[in-house]
Design an enzyme around this catalytic site. Sequence first.
Site, PDB file in Angstrom:
ATOM      1  N   ASP A 135       0.823  -1.218   0.000  1.00 62.86           N
ATOM      2  CA  ASP A 135       0.000   0.000   0.000  1.00 62.86           C
ATOM      3  C   ASP A 135       0.857   1.269   0.000  1.00 62.86           C
ATOM      4  O   ASP A 135       0.352   2.363  -0.235  1.00 62.86           O
ATOM      5  CB  ASP A 135      -0.963   0.009   1.203  1.00 62.86           C
ATOM      6  CG  ASP A 135      -0.268  -0.024   2.552  1.00 62.86           C
ATOM      7  OD1 ASP A 135       0.978  -0.143   2.598  1.00 62.86           O
ATOM      8  OD2 ASP A 135      -0.973   0.072   3.578  1.00 62.86           O
ATOM      9  N   TYR A 160      12.041   2.690  -0.924  1.00 58.21           N
ATOM     10  CA  TYR A 160      11.358   1.380  -0.974  1.00 58.21           C
ATOM     11  C   TYR A 160      10.073   1.487  -1.785  1.00 58.21           C
ATOM     12  O   TYR A 160       9.843   0.730  -2.735  1.00 58.21           O
ATOM     13  CB  TYR A 160      11.051   0.874   0.449  1.00 58.21           C
ATOM     14  CG  TYR A 160      10.029  -0.250   0.471  1.00 58.21           C
ATOM     15  CD1 TYR A 160      10.331  -1.503  -0.041  1.00 58.21           C
ATOM     16  CD2 TYR A 160       8.746  -0.035   1.008  1.00 58.21           C
ATOM     17  CE1 TYR A 160       9.388  -2.535  -0.028  1.00 58.21           C
ATOM     18  CE2 TYR A 160       7.810  -1.060   1.029  1.00 58.21           C
ATOM     19  CZ  TYR A 160       8.127  -2.303   0.505  1.00 58.21           C
ATOM     20  OH  TYR A 160       7.193  -3.304   0.512  1.00 58.21           O
TER      21      TYR A 160
END
Length: 352
Positions: A135, A160
């Site tokens: 998410d 990331y």
Amino acid sequence: MDSNQTILITGGAGFIGSHVVRLFVTKYPNYQIVNLDKLTYAGNLENLTDIEKSPNYTFEHGDITDAAYINSLFEKYNFSGVIHLAAESHVDRSITNPMEFVMTNVIGTVNLLNAAKNAWKSDFSGKRFYHVSTDEVYGELHNPEEFFLETTSYDPRSPYSASKASSDHFVRAYHNTYKLPVVISNCSNNYGPNHFPEKLIPLMINNIMHNRPLPVYGKGENVRDWLFVKDHARAIDVIYHNGGNGETYNIGGFNEWKNIDLVHLLCKIMDEKLGRPEGTSVKLITYVTDRAGHDLRYAIDANKLMKELGWEPSLQFEEGLTQTVEWYLANKEWLQNVTSGDYTKYYEKMYK
Ligand code: NAD
Ligand code: DAU
């Protein structure tokens, strides 16, 4: 879908991957499951000791950034499905070493897409490339009424999440350009057994066990949406088998917690389990410098997955957290091996 198919699961020695491998190996005895993992610091074959001798399970030690090797695996096994979880997964590490995240999460994913495209040529019937994502690609939320939907624009804010967003884009590009049959899921924060003790929940459990400070970033006001790892694995099973071609599914349990409240709850459960007076562990809480670019809040709207595919989370959070604490207390050797580095020798011992 072929009931005797061979599936490549990447990153199956990691936290979530090991739960997915176990679920598929035990639930589908007619499938052949090939677990490809590089065994980085996060890959631990001790996570899979209970199924490692199963006749429908094979381990392959390798690196998804090695294109020739990945192509050779597709030739060797004739996969009809890929469930791709291998990744560098820790945000803090991505801040200190972004390039490793680009290599594995972006280049590694494109290597897999190329290998699948080339091996399957244009005969895509019965084939599926499932990309497991996060998410965090959606960025952060500020308005408490807002949730991440499948249609939310991408706004990754850490190295990331930028690498995961990039890999998601490549997966969709291969679907659009080459018609590769793909499906993507974006899940919220997982917790549960076998979680590497660098992430919030297992790090806190480990530190409480050893009476060490509990480092809370900033003011502890950041919100995460927690899901038990076995519920994520169940969702992956449902989506792999029943998800629509080219579709995206958000996975989450509508379970938001401020970090500081979560740490307080963990302290309470740990005090109970360790037989310490209530309030003992809370004294270990230490506020430390915030994570750079720390996303404020994540919250998943999982209605599409729940309504269209009938998945729902199986556990209430307190129950899941209690089970997790009990697992860590019952598996002190696992924790000891992970923190000492001894777990990295398991591959040599068992497979060499
Ligand atoms: P993890 O770090 O525990 O495991 C990653 C696994 O990938 C390890 O076994 C590692 O050895 C392997 N790996 C890393 N680089 C590799 C390479 N170059 N080649 C082959 N194998 C390699 O990660 P996790 O938390 O289990 O996450 C798994 C996937 O799920 C990731 O793609 C992550 O982005 C995604 N995800 C994680 C969460 C979460 O809360 N942990 C939530 C949503 C999505
Ligand atoms: O949302 C899904 C993502 O959840 C996954 O894609 C990632 O792979 C996974 O690592 C996780 O990312 P987070 O950064 O949210 O997880 P982490 O456990 O590192 O941190 C959770 C929250 O706790 C976050 O707000 C930072 C905070 N934190 C973390 C650590 C390690 C602390 O306050 N102290 C800590 O020591």
